[in-house]
Motif scaffolding. Structure first.
Motif, PDB file in Angstrom:
ATOM      1  N   UNK A 107      78.657  -2.233  70.754  1.00  0.00           N
ATOM      2  CA  UNK A 107      77.753  -2.981  69.859  1.00  0.00           C
ATOM      3  C   UNK A 107      76.293  -2.600  70.127  1.00  0.00           C
ATOM      4  N   UNK A 108      75.943  -2.408  71.399  1.00  0.00           N
ATOM      5  CA  UNK A 108      74.550  -2.051  71.716  1.00  0.00           C
ATOM      6  C   UNK A 108      74.247  -0.623  71.257  1.00  0.00           C
ATOM      7  N   UNK A 109      75.230   0.260  71.451  1.00  0.00           N
ATOM      8  CA  UNK A 109      75.052   1.645  71.006  1.00  0.00           C
ATOM      9  C   UNK A 109      74.908   1.742  69.506  1.00  0.00           C
ATOM     10  N   UNK A 110      75.659   0.887  68.788  1.00  0.00           N
ATOM     11  CA  UNK A 110      75.558   0.844  67.312  1.00  0.00           C
ATOM     12  C   UNK A 110      74.128   0.530  66.899  1.00  0.00           C
ATOM     13  N   UNK A 111      73.518  -0.469  67.539  1.00  0.00           N
ATOM     14  CA  UNK A 111      72.172  -0.891  67.143  1.00  0.00           C
ATOM     15  C   UNK A 111      71.167   0.242  67.377  1.00  0.00           C
ATOM     16  N   UNK A 112      71.242   0.854  68.550  1.00  0.00           N
ATOM     17  CA  UNK A 112      70.304   1.945  68.867  1.00  0.00           C
ATOM     18  C   UNK A 112      70.502   3.114  67.906  1.00  0.00           C
ATOM     19  N   UNK A 113      71.757   3.449  67.637  1.00  0.00           N
ATOM     20  CA  UNK A 113      72.044   4.591  66.753  1.00  0.00           C
ATOM     21  C   UNK A 113      71.595   4.305  65.318  1.00  0.00           C
ATOM     22  N   UNK A 114      71.788   3.063  64.885  1.00  0.00           N
ATOM     23  CA  UNK A 114      71.371   2.698  63.528  1.00  0.00           C
ATOM     24  C   UNK A 114      69.884   2.987  63.344  1.00  0.00           C
ATOM     25  N   UNK A 115      69.090   2.584  64.337  1.00  0.00           N
ATOM     26  CA  UNK A 115      67.646   2.758  64.173  1.00  0.00           C
ATOM     27  C   UNK A 115      67.188   4.184  64.481  1.00  0.00           C
ATOM     28  N   UNK A 116      67.986   4.961  65.201  1.00  0.00           N
ATOM     29  CA  UNK A 116      67.673   6.392  65.342  1.00  0.00           C
ATOM     30  C   UNK A 116      67.785   7.062  63.974  1.00  0.00           C
ATOM     31  N   UNK A 117      68.810   6.658  63.219  1.00  0.00           N
ATOM     32  CA  UNK A 117      68.988   7.208  61.861  1.00  0.00           C
ATOM     33  C   UNK A 117      67.880   6.732  60.933  1.00  0.00           C
ATOM     34  N   UNK A 118      67.496   5.453  61.051  1.00  0.00           N
ATOM     35  CA  UNK A 118      66.413   4.913  60.211  1.00  0.00           C
ATOM     36  C   UNK A 118      65.114   5.658  60.505  1.00  0.00           C
ATOM     37  N   UNK A 119      64.790   5.816  61.802  1.00  0.00           N
ATOM     38  CA  UNK A 119      63.539   6.517  62.151  1.00  0.00           C
ATOM     39  C   UNK A 119      63.555   7.955  61.657  1.00  0.00           C
TER      40      UNK A 119
END
Lengths: 354, 137
Positions: A57-69
């Motif tokens: 779940x934590x990795x999902x959040x970080x990865x989501x915002x890596x894609x957004x950035x």
């Protein structure tokens, strides 16, 4: 530029730090440690994952915002690597859950990597190699851990939870371009967790000189020699952060002044997030760095190995910082919990279930 | 309560994403993903993914015990109005203080564990909401 990372860089990054914090002095007091032990290794508090959080779940959040950035369509990501030593499943990949939940292409490489705290750094190297060779356009490396520590072990003062993700892609789209990457690994028994063991073991003082210091100094020295650079050529230096003291010590041994190290420190306020530790420091530095500045980052993993990376920041960093939560915002977002709440959240209490 | 692995797996897209039905006939949006518009009955619909941000409409607290998520009690169950205009019932987590839960609170969707069959069984993941870390500009 080293041949290992031709025309590749960090296109986007994302971070995640759980809301909850446990003060290290509460742990020290409960288990009867010397009251000065937390100060001696500079650890004030640590992040605690909630009962419904884990490395996925934590990795999902970080990865989501890596894609957004990065402004990248998930369908264009060709590889997903998850570096963790706290996989929710011993057998069943975390990378596939994160990738499917983010809508990342099914035509991809996906795997979980394990090398103590440096597996995500190895994921970056793999992604750089794949992008550099033209095999994929973008690769994602995620470092995520709910670090385990046996209750009462000195490790419990620091072992914490957090995640970070780096989207690797073409240099022309990057916020920071790789100049060089080196890795130094040996068989060193400083820290381990046996199959079926709930908590890791460590070699006490053996974790310092022959493990952390020797490997980081070796990887960084190799990098400086390969690139023909000196510590004074870098604006920031980030080292793996098992506590707040070690990165300052290893930096001093290599010739980096404290002022270049403290901007990338996170552990004194959130603890050691294992695979996210040094890389959260890199994320924090990217959020303050100016175009043209040079960053050294050197993660370390027990067992043991260290990667040294040199990156040069581009002008694309400026408009991507505030497209996602910053590390500073995540550090400041917090709620303190008691040791009992921490024990419940981290499943330290034995109970009948199922 | 043990879940059906096959049912959960077939429905995983609805657990991992907030999928909205937009009607090309009457222009209204609805949740969840449907093959027919609940307002006009048209099958001329498209499914779009929400960006996962919205505001809290209201909430309640439940103490009801369900096997596999006992450690997560009590739970805050909220009604969230997504920025795309539709309302979604969902669990709200990471609430630092219940007094901060007011209508209009900005929230964002996060992937979390729903439950686990037992220490050896499957872990079920899906979306919940947290108070937004990034505030709207």
């Amino acid at each position: 530029m080293s041949r290992c990372c031709v025309k590749t860089g960090v296109v986007g990054w994302g971070a995640y730090i759980p809301l909850y914090r446990l003060r290290s002095k509460e742990i020290a007091s409960l288990w009867g440690f010397d009251p000065n032990v937390a100060d001696s290794i500079w650890i004030e508090e640590k992040s605690v994952a909630s009962v419904d959080e884990d490395a996925i779940t934590m990795g999902w959040y970080a990865a989501k915002y890596a894609l957004v950035r990065g402004g990248v369509n998930p369908e264009d990501v060709g590889a997903v690597f998850v570096g963790t030593e706290s996989k929710p499943y011993a057998v069943k990949p975390s990378s596939t859950v994160i990738a499917d939940a983010l809508g990342i292409s099914r035509k991809k490489l996906a795997t979980d990597l394990e090398f103590a705290c440096r597996a995500a750094a190895e994921g970056i190297r793999l992604a750089v190699a794949l992008v550099s060779s033209g095999s994929i356009k973008y690769g994602l490396s995620i470092g995520s851990d709910t670090a385990q520590a046996s209750p009462g072990d000195v490790l419990e003062l620091t072992a914490s939870s957090g995640a970070v993700a780096f989207l690797i892609g073409p240099a022309e789209e990057s916020v920071a371009v790789f100049e060089g990457l080196t890795t130094y690994v040996t068989d060193t028994p400083d820290f381990w967790r046996r199959e079926g063991s709930k908590y890791p073991s460590h070699g006490e003082g053996f974790t310092g000189e022959p493990a952390y210091f020797h490997h980081i100094i070796s990887s960084v020295t190799m990098l400086l020699e390969e690139l023909g650079l000196k510590p004074s050529d870098f604006d920031y230096a980030i080292f793996h952060q098992p506590n707040g003291k070690f990165p300052l010590q290893v930096g001093r041994a290599l010739g980096f002044p404290k002022e270049k190290i403290t901007p990338g420190l996170v552990t004194p306020w959130i603890g050691n997030t294992y695979n996210a530790s040094a890389l959260l420091g890199l994320a924090k530095v990217l959020e303050i760095a100016k175009p043209g500045q040079r960053i050294l980052v050197a993660p370390f993993g027990s067992g043991a190995g260290s990667d040294a990376m040199s990156l040069v920041v581009t002008d694309k960093v400026l408009d991507r910082v505030h497209k996602a939560p910053t590390v500073e915002e995540l550090i400041n977002r917090k709620k303190y919990v008691s040791y009992a709440e921490y024990a419940k959240s981290r499943n330290l209490i034995l109970r009948n279930v199922g | 309560m043990k879940h059906s692995i096959s049912i959960f797996w077939r429905d995983r897209e609805n657990h991992y994403k907030l999928l909205i039905t937009k009607c090309r006939n009457c222009g209204k949006s609805s949740y969840p993903k449907l093959k027919r518009c609940p307002y006009c009955g048209s099958t001329n619909v498209e499914v779009v993914e929400s960006k996962g941000r919205g505001t809290l409409v209201n909430y309640t607290i439940t103490y009801f015990r369900v096997d596999g998520s006992e450690a997560m009690l009590p739970k805050v169950i909220g009604l969230v109005k997504l920025d795309e205009g539709v309302k979604v019932p969902a669990e709200i987590v990471d609430v630092p203080d219940l007094s901060s839960l007011k209508p209009g609170l900005e929230v964002e969707a996060v992937l979390r564990k729903y439950s686990s069959d037992d220490p050896h069984g499957l872990i079920y993941y899906g979306l919940k909401f947290i108070p937004s870390i990034i505030k709207k500009q």
